[in-house]
Scaffold this motif. Structure first.
Motif, PDB file in Angstrom:
ATOM      1  N   TYR A 192      -5.328  59.606 -12.801  1.00 36.21           N
ATOM      2  CA  TYR A 192      -6.189  58.650 -13.507  1.00 36.21           C
ATOM      3  C   TYR A 192      -7.574  58.618 -12.872  1.00 36.21           C
ATOM      4  O   TYR A 192      -8.598  58.614 -13.564  1.00 36.21           O
ATOM      5  N   SER A 193      -7.627  58.615 -11.513  1.00 36.83           N
ATOM      6  CA  SER A 193      -8.934  58.593 -10.838  1.00 36.83           C
ATOM      7  C   SER A 193      -9.716  59.853 -11.130  1.00 36.83           C
ATOM      8  O   SER A 193     -10.932  59.824 -11.303  1.00 36.83           O
ATOM      9  N   LEU A 194      -9.024  60.989 -11.178  1.00 34.54           N
ATOM     10  CA  LEU A 194      -9.713  62.249 -11.452  1.00 34.54           C
ATOM     11  C   LEU A 194     -10.272  62.267 -12.871  1.00 34.54           C
ATOM     12  O   LEU A 194     -11.392  62.753 -13.104  1.00 34.54           O
ATOM     13  N   ALA A 195      -9.488  61.729 -13.780  1.00 35.98           N
ATOM     14  CA  ALA A 195      -9.965  61.706 -15.173  1.00 35.98           C
ATOM     15  C   ALA A 195     -11.175  60.791 -15.326  1.00 35.98           C
ATOM     16  O   ALA A 195     -12.108  61.082 -16.083  1.00 35.98           O
ATOM     17  N   GLU A 196     -11.205  59.677 -14.620  1.00 39.64           N
ATOM     18  CA  GLU A 196     -12.299  58.733 -14.732  1.00 39.64           C
ATOM     19  C   GLU A 196     -13.506  59.142 -13.901  1.00 39.64           C
ATOM     20  O   GLU A 196     -14.648  58.975 -14.301  1.00 39.64           O
ATOM     21  N   VAL A 247     -14.921  62.876  -7.798  1.00 40.38           N
ATOM     22  CA  VAL A 247     -13.570  62.560  -7.285  1.00 40.38           C
ATOM     23  C   VAL A 247     -12.829  63.851  -6.935  1.00 40.38           C
ATOM     24  O   VAL A 247     -12.105  63.919  -5.928  1.00 40.38           O
ATOM     25  N   ALA A 248     -13.010  64.915  -7.752  1.00 43.29           N
ATOM     26  CA  ALA A 248     -12.364  66.195  -7.458  1.00 43.29           C
ATOM     27  C   ALA A 248     -12.849  66.750  -6.122  1.00 43.29           C
ATOM     28  O   ALA A 248     -12.080  67.279  -5.316  1.00 43.29           O
TER      29      ALA A 248
END
Length: 682
Positions: free
Chosen positions: A146-150, A155-156
């Protein structure tokens, strides 16, 4: 940088003639060419590749990638170990054991059950591991996704940096404890081995101690630390291993070890290297007791654990076809050793155990499981009878090998078992009994008629060459220094075989009782062993249990081949305990010659001179051999006559002469004196 010279040196310069006119100087203004200038195409492609790889390999980014990969590989191995544990190894071991017992249905089913049980345990462990990891990983993975998608790219990148950081922390090189010191710096003062915190400090400790005693070494390496102390290898610069062995007591002081706590073992592969064992504590403090052995659950050929080495490894041995000698001083644990060996043998379905002890109570706790017994100093006749019967069986059995299809050795069975006679206090046997025992040592191995002999010391006249010639398993506990050569051979002490540095029990202090050096049956290193402990109460219980289950007896085939109607002594075999020594020595001379009907006086004198040289050596009667033999024969006749008179027997001790031969004595005459013959008088 040029080093200035303090003393100015004056060089002689030849006097040049004065020039008649000005000298013309020519100057070359062309640019200088380097002395070694090679174009790039001359260098090999391999050299360029090596330089490129070296440059790239030292770049920080490449180094970090390597550390990261190694760190995550280390994490993966840890997780894999958590998932499977030791079960794959246990399964492989069980399968290997299953292969070794092919043909034994009961053991095959036993080990097959172990394989199935371990396999199921491995599956359960994997299942539990996966369930635990899934429960933990699903929420974390969901939040991360979820954090990566947002968060997108930032974040990556943060995740990548975290992964690299964790990998680098786990995979970076650690400080290495080499455990080895090179001899280069000046020697320091010795310090106690107890102060060594790692292998390097232990090696330095030993190096300093050796240097303090003037022993020059090239290298010292600490191999391993045990609960009881350190194991260190020393590479000598000069000298020989015996230099360290002889100075072991002196080295214990700078190392601050207990008395006799430094054990030295020269290595056969490299005579310049010596293995040192620095014993700070008792290596056998956590040793288990003797395992349970059910009645008739073993066979003689099975390997069974009898002792443990100081490095924790078990010493297991098969006693099939093995003669044994046990030497230990009073308080050295000889009774414990014999009891442990007796426990092993009485658990076998194809062994008849005999207990012969002219001076004590032998294997009394296991008495009910013993096949034949003769103990006490008034039972010498019974001891001799049992030994004589065993010798006859040993000589007769090889005639049955071909008939029974046994090959080159007797194959023990419950119906026709091996015979093992345990003889305690061997030196106190009569001369005849000793001769019978020596003959069994030399003829009984193939027939599986074996001896376990024990004594407090290995004297030349009582054990002699029989130890070196015929005995495969030699066990020596606390003993004298001269016993080392007699049992282990010349030079064994310098090679680290030092049972004389073990201490017998004193009062309530057990000291080194039960600790031994073992040579033979796979034991080739001078390492201290300790025999398994079997107390009297437990031994008595096992003896009764095994007797109730039934013990084997000598089969009819062996008895018939040996011309015997039974195996074992009777009351009629009991020999009087007041027989003079000269009678027993002459009886021993006949036994040594296989009990001929007649034995010349000269042969008897040779035997007496060998076994009692202070009284019967030929030189005791003069320098002239002929006159010395006549004097010896006269002394022999006189002592035999006095012995017969003291026993109040009506037996003539006059010598007889065979046709065309020398004078001597008949066996029947000597048997009348010893009480073996029914012909007695007064």
């Amino acid at each position: 940088m040029v080093t200035p010279i303090t003393d100015r040196q004056t060089l002689a310069v030849p006097v040049q003639p004065t020039a008649a006119g000005p000298v013309e100087t020519v100057v070359d203004k062309r640019p200088a060419t380097p002395q070694r200038h090679l174009p790039a195409w001359i260098h090999s492609q391999a050299a360029i590749a090596r330089r490129t790889a070296r440059t790239v390999g030292h770049h920080p980014s490449v180094v970090w990638i390597g550390w990261t990969a190694r760190g995550w590989w280390h994490i993966a191995r840890i997780e894999h170990d958590k998932m499977v544990g030791d079960y794959p190894q246990m399964i492989r071991t069980a399968r290997a054991q299953l292969k070794t017992v092919k043909g034994d249905v009961s053991k095959e089913s036993q080990f097959d059950a172990v394989v199935h049980r371990r396999t199921q345990q491995l599956k359960d462990r994997r299942k539990n591991y996966l369930i635990t990891r899934v429960i933990t990983a699903v929420p974390v993975a969901g939040a991360g996704t979820y954090s990566l998608a947002e968060g997108g790219l930032w974040v990556a990148a943060l995740y990548a940096m975290a992964a690299v950081t964790v990998g680098v922390l786990k995979g970076r090189p650690r400080s290495v404890d080499p455990g080895k010191v090179e001899i280069a710096a000046a020697d320091g003062e010795p310090f106690p081995i107890a102060d060594a915190r790692n292998r390097t400090e232990a090696a330095e400790c030993v190096r300093r101690a050796l240097a303090s005693e003037g022993i020059q070494v090239k290298e010292v390496e600490a191999n391993r630390r045990y609960e009881w102390g350190w194991e260190v290898t020393v590479h000598l610069l000069k000298g020989k291993p015996a230099d360290i062995v002889s100075k072991a007591p002196d080295l214990e002081t700078p190392l601050d070890l207990p008395q006799d706590g430094l054990l030295c073992q020269p290595l056969r592969a490299s005579r310049g290297r010596v293995l040192l064992r620095l014993v700070q504590n008792d290596p056998f403090a956590k040793m288990p007791s003797a395992p349970e052995r059910k009645p008739n659950s073993r066979r003689m050929r099975d390997k069974q654990v009898v002792a443990y080495r100081m490095d924790g490894q078990p010493f297991d041995v098969s006693l099939l076809g093995v003669h044994v000698v046990v030497i230990a001083s009073s308080g050295g644990g000889k009774s414990v050793i014999l009891r442990t060996l007796g426990d092993i043998l009485t658990a076998c379905s194809d062994v008849l155990v005999g207990d012969l002890d002219p001076a004590g109570n032998g294997l009394a706790p296991l008495a009910e499981a013993i096949g034949v017994r003769a103990i006490g100093d008034d039972n010498m006749g019974q001891i001799e009878a049992i030994l004589e019967q065993a010798l006859k069986i040993a000589k007769a059995r090889p005639n049955l090998f071909a008939e029974l299809g046994m090959g080159d050795n007797w194959e023990p069975t419950p119906e026709d078992p091996a015979i093992v006679l345990v003889i305690d206090e061997f030196p106190q046997l009569s001369d005849r009994a000793k001769e019978l025992a020596v003959k069994i040592l030399r003829t009984g191995r193939k027939s599986r008629v074996q001896l376990i002999m024990a004594a407090q010391e290995a004297t030349v006249d009582s054990l002699g060459d029989a130890i070196a010639d015929s005995i495969a398993l030699k066990i020596v506990g606390p003993s004298r220094h001269q016993d080392i050569k007699q049992v282990f051979g010349t030079g064994a002490g310098a090679d680290g075989w030092r049972p004389d540095r073990l201490h017998p029990a004193q009062g309530e202090d057990p000291a080194d009782a039960g600790k031994v050096y073992i040579m033979g049956c796979g034991s080739t290193e001078p390492m201290i062993h300790k025999f398994l402990m079997l107390d009297v109460k437990e031994a008595t219980r096992r003896g009764k249990e095994r007797a109730a289950a039934g013990r084997p007896t000598v089969g009819r085939r062996s008895l018939d081949a040996a011309g015997l109607d039974h195996f074992g002594a009777t009351e009629e075999d009991r020999l009087r305990s007041d027989l003079p020594r000269i009678v027993m020595m002459v009886r021993g001379a006949f036994a040594a010659a296989d009990d001929p009907d007649f034995l010349p006086t000269g042969d008897i004198l040779d035997y007496l001179g060998t076994h009692d040289p202070d009284a019967w050596a030929l030189e005791q009667f003069g320098d002239d051999e002929t006159k010395a033999r006549l004097a010896g024969a006269k002394k022999l006749a006189g002592e035999l006559k006095r012995a017969v008179d003291a026993l109040d027997l009506d037996v003539s001790t006059a010598t007889v002469q065979v046709t065309g031969g020398a004078r001597g004595y008949r066996l029947e005459t000597i048997k009348q004196i010893t009480g073996e013959s029914s012909v007695q008088a007064a």
